[in-house]
Scaffold this motif. Structure first.
Motif, PDB file in Angstrom:
ATOM      1  N   ILE A  79      -6.682  21.237  -2.409  1.00 13.47           N
ATOM      2  CA  ILE A  79      -7.203  20.013  -1.812  1.00 13.47           C
ATOM      3  C   ILE A  79      -7.952  20.264  -0.501  1.00 13.47           C
ATOM      4  N   GLY A  80      -7.501  21.273   0.254  1.00 13.20           N
ATOM      5  CA  GLY A  80      -8.120  21.523   1.552  1.00 13.20           C
ATOM      6  C   GLY A  80      -9.594  21.837   1.473  1.00 13.20           C
ATOM      7  N   LYS A  81     -10.021  22.470   0.394  1.00 15.08           N
ATOM      8  CA  LYS A  81     -11.433  22.825   0.250  1.00 15.08           C
ATOM      9  C   LYS A  81     -12.324  21.587   0.171  1.00 15.08           C
ATOM     10  N   LEU A  82     -11.751  20.483  -0.303  1.00 13.47           N
ATOM     11  CA  LEU A  82     -12.540  19.261  -0.437  1.00 13.47           C
ATOM     12  C   LEU A  82     -12.894  18.667   0.920  1.00 13.47           C
ATOM     13  N   ALA A  83     -12.070  18.924   1.924  1.00  6.78           N
ATOM     14  CA  ALA A  83     -12.372  18.433   3.269  1.00  6.78           C
ATOM     15  C   ALA A  83     -13.673  19.042   3.775  1.00  6.78           C
ATOM     16  N   ASP A  84     -13.842  20.342   3.542  1.00 13.62           N
ATOM     17  CA  ASP A  84     -15.081  21.017   3.947  1.00 13.62           C
ATOM     18  C   ASP A  84     -16.263  20.578   3.107  1.00 13.62           C
ATOM     19  N   ARG A  85     -16.043  20.490   1.804  1.00  8.65           N
ATOM     20  CA  ARG A  85     -17.146  20.196   0.888  1.00  8.65           C
ATOM     21  C   ARG A  85     -17.763  18.828   1.167  1.00  8.65           C
ATOM     22  N   TYR A  86     -16.908  17.845   1.493  1.00  9.04           N
ATOM     23  CA  TYR A  86     -17.404  16.473   1.653  1.00  9.04           C
ATOM     24  C   TYR A  86     -17.320  15.953   3.085  1.00  9.04           C
ATOM     25  N   HIS A  87     -16.933  16.817   4.024  1.00  6.27           N
ATOM     26  CA  HIS A  87     -16.910  16.458   5.446  1.00  6.27           C
ATOM     27  C   HIS A  87     -16.026  15.215   5.688  1.00  6.27           C
ATOM     28  N   VAL A  88     -14.825  15.284   5.159  1.00  7.76           N
ATOM     29  CA  VAL A  88     -13.874  14.178   5.323  1.00  7.76           C
ATOM     30  C   VAL A  88     -12.563  14.721   5.882  1.00  7.76           C
ATOM     31  N   ILE A  89     -11.810  13.853   6.528  1.00  9.89           N
ATOM     32  CA  ILE A  89     -10.447  14.163   6.945  1.00  9.89           C
ATOM     33  C   ILE A  89      -9.511  13.734   5.822  1.00  9.89           C
ATOM     34  N   LEU A  90      -8.580  14.592   5.459  1.00  9.68           N
ATOM     35  CA  LEU A  90      -7.598  14.273   4.433  1.00  9.68           C
ATOM     36  C   LEU A  90      -6.237  14.088   5.101  1.00  9.68           C
ATOM     37  N   VAL A  91      -5.574  12.997   4.782  1.00 17.36           N
ATOM     38  CA  VAL A  91      -4.264  12.700   5.363  1.00 17.36           C
ATOM     39  C   VAL A  91      -3.254  12.489   4.245  1.00 17.36           C
ATOM     40  N   MET A  92      -2.157  13.241   4.288  1.00 17.70           N
ATOM     41  CA  MET A  92      -1.119  13.165   3.258  1.00 17.70           C
ATOM     42  C   MET A  92       0.207  12.786   3.899  1.00 17.70           C
ATOM     43  N   PRO A  93       0.510  11.485   3.980  1.00 13.65           N
ATOM     44  CA  PRO A  93       1.746  11.036   4.621  1.00 13.65           C
ATOM     45  C   PRO A  93       2.961  11.221   3.717  1.00 13.65           C
ATOM     46  N   ASP A  94       4.125  11.186   4.319  1.00  9.46           N
ATOM     47  CA  ASP A  94       5.367  11.222   3.553  1.00  9.46           C
ATOM     48  C   ASP A  94       5.735   9.797   3.165  1.00  9.46           C
ATOM     49  N   GLY A  95       5.906   9.575   1.864  1.00 10.12           N
ATOM     50  CA  GLY A  95       6.221   8.235   1.385  1.00 10.12           C
ATOM     51  C   GLY A  95       7.640   8.087   0.879  1.00 10.12           C
ATOM     52  N   GLY A  96       8.520   9.043   1.233  1.00 12.19           N
ATOM     53  CA  GLY A  96       9.883   8.962   0.721  1.00 12.19           C
ATOM     54  C   GLY A  96       9.934   9.344  -0.747  1.00 12.19           C
ATOM     55  N   HIS A  97      11.118   9.689  -1.218  1.00  9.57           N
ATOM     56  CA  HIS A  97      11.242  10.163  -2.594  1.00  9.57           C
ATOM     57  C   HIS A  97      11.042   9.061  -3.627  1.00  9.57           C
ATOM     58  N   GLU A  98      11.416   7.833  -3.292  1.00  8.98           N
ATOM     59  CA  GLU A  98      11.328   6.755  -4.286  1.00  8.98           C
ATOM     60  C   GLU A  98      11.050   5.423  -3.594  1.00  8.98           C
ATOM     61  N   SER A  99      10.089   5.405  -2.692  1.00 15.31           N
ATOM     62  CA  SER A  99       9.806   4.189  -1.926  1.00 15.31           C
ATOM     63  C   SER A  99       8.870   3.240  -2.649  1.00 15.31           C
ATOM     64  N   TRP A 100       8.033   3.795  -3.525  1.00 15.98           N
ATOM     65  CA  TRP A 100       6.961   3.050  -4.199  1.00 15.98           C
ATOM     66  C   TRP A 100       5.974   2.436  -3.208  1.00 15.98           C
ATOM     67  N   TYR A 101       6.037   2.877  -1.975  1.00 11.45           N
ATOM     68  CA  TYR A 101       5.083   2.459  -0.946  1.00 11.45           C
ATOM     69  C   TYR A 101       5.023   0.942  -0.787  1.00 11.45           C
ATOM     70  N   ILE A 102       6.170   0.299  -0.937  1.00 11.17           N
ATOM     71  CA  ILE A 102       6.234  -1.146  -0.728  1.00 11.17           C
ATOM     72  C   ILE A 102       7.166  -1.450   0.438  1.00 11.17           C
ATOM     73  N   ASP A 103       7.069  -2.659   0.957  1.00 10.76           N
ATOM     74  CA  ASP A 103       8.077  -3.169   1.883  1.00 10.76           C
ATOM     75  C   ASP A 103       9.143  -3.831   1.024  1.00 10.76           C
ATOM     76  N   SER A 104      10.251  -3.129   0.852  1.00 14.87           N
ATOM     77  CA  SER A 104      11.264  -3.559  -0.104  1.00 14.87           C
ATOM     78  C   SER A 104      11.890  -4.908   0.260  1.00 14.87           C
ATOM     79  N   PRO A 105      12.057  -5.791  -0.733  1.00 15.18           N
ATOM     80  CA  PRO A 105      12.728  -7.067  -0.482  1.00 15.18           C
ATOM     81  C   PRO A 105      14.244  -6.933  -0.437  1.00 15.18           C
ATOM     82  N   VAL A 106      14.761  -5.769  -0.832  1.00 14.63           N
ATOM     83  CA  VAL A 106      16.216  -5.592  -0.880  1.00 14.63           C
ATOM     84  C   VAL A 106      16.710  -4.518   0.082  1.00 14.63           C
ATOM     85  N   ASP A 107      15.827  -3.681   0.582  1.00 12.07           N
ATOM     86  CA  ASP A 107      16.223  -2.641   1.533  1.00 12.07           C
ATOM     87  C   ASP A 107      15.357  -2.764   2.788  1.00 12.07           C
TER      88      ASP A 107
END
Length: 284
Positions: A79-107
């Motif tokens: 993936i890192g090579k794509l940053a150079d090829r397209y002149h973009v910043i790539l950001v890969m955050p930690d989303g937890g093992h099973e968060s589904w990237y939502i604001d949970s209504p139960v947790d």
């Protein structure tokens, strides 16, 4: 090994190392929403260091899948090579093992939509030379991260001008047996309305209203391909512009490492059309 030989060996290794490798770093991003800090991998294009001090760059956010973390993309793809090829910043955050990237209504402690969609974006814009507009931001991910990317983009159309999904779990109602999913979505019976409302396939019309540049793909041997076809068909029926592709492959890193190249290419083209590029990428 004598000192002279060791010196030349180190020098040789340095020159053999790809330039983008020196631009990969891990940052710690605080989350007020979850009262903790999480790590993220940031890959800067070579032009970030070589260009002018006031050069600013578009950003692509890459989300990992279930059971993964912020190291997945750099560990399993080039993936890192794509940053150079397209002149973009790539950001890969930690989303937890099973968060589904939502604001949970139960947790109440699982607020990964707010974290990724607001807090990570704010941190990156504050600490790196980004073009801090929706026209210069894209978000995508694989599997659970594909769902998360589309979900976050739909909820934040003022933040993201482009979004994608790779082998995305675009209908979590078909993933009820996934370990831990009910801990963030709630019981499928008692919280059925929430499950239905969050399903990307039920929100196809919203993409048209949000005017988000959209790209979706899935392997033909992937168990999630049918739900992706359903989303594609609904988008077509509604006249919502989007790119859609099916390629040989399954729910594997071999497929994802290949597919992400097409997605970042799509985003780079979108940034260019939006005029949200550096001088180097505009001339490419």
């Amino acid at each position: 090994m004598n000192k002279a030989r060791a010196f030349w060996l180190i020098l040789t290794l340095l020159f053999m190392t790809p330039a983008w490798a020196f631009q990969s770093r891990v940052v710690t991003i605080p989350s007020a929403a979850m009262h903790k800090s999480l790590e993220a991998t940031v890959v800067l294009p070579d032009q970030y260091a070589r260009g002018k001090a006031d050069d600013r760059f578009p950003v692509v956010y890459l989300l990992h899948g279930s059971g993964g973390d912020y190291t997945d993309w750099t560990s399993n793809s080039q993936i890192g090579k794509l940053a150079d090829r397209y002149h973009v910043i790539l950001v890969m955050p930690d989303g937890g093992h099973e968060s589904w990237y939502i604001d949970s209504p139960v947790d109440p402690h699982s607020r990964y939509e707010t974290y990724v969609g607001t807090e990570v974006v704010g941190y990156v814009d504050a600490h790196f030379r980004t073009i801090a507009t929706r026209q210069a931001r894209a978000i995508t991910g694989l599997s659970m991260g594909g769902f998360g990317a589309l979900h976050i983009a739909l909820d934040r159309p003022d933040e993201f001008g482009a979004a994608g999904s790779i082998s995305g779990a675009v209908d979590p109602r078909g993933c009820e047996d996934e370990p831990g999913i009910d801990q963030v979505f709630g019981d499928p019976m008692r919280h059925a309305d929430f499950w239905n409302n969050e399903a990307i396939v039920e929100n196809a019309r919203s993409f048209g209203n949000a005017h988000i540049a959209l790209t979706i793909d899935c392997g033909v041997n992937d168990s999630l391909v049918q739900s992706n076809r359903t989303l594609h068909e609904r988008l077509v029926e509604l006249g919502v512009p989007h790119d859609y592709a099916e390629r040989p492959g399954g729910h594997t890193w071999k497929y994802w490492a290949n597919a992400v190249q097409y997605q970042v290419l799509f985003f780079a083209g979108t940034f260019k059309r939006n005029g949200a590029t550096t001088a180097a990428s505009a001339a490419a």
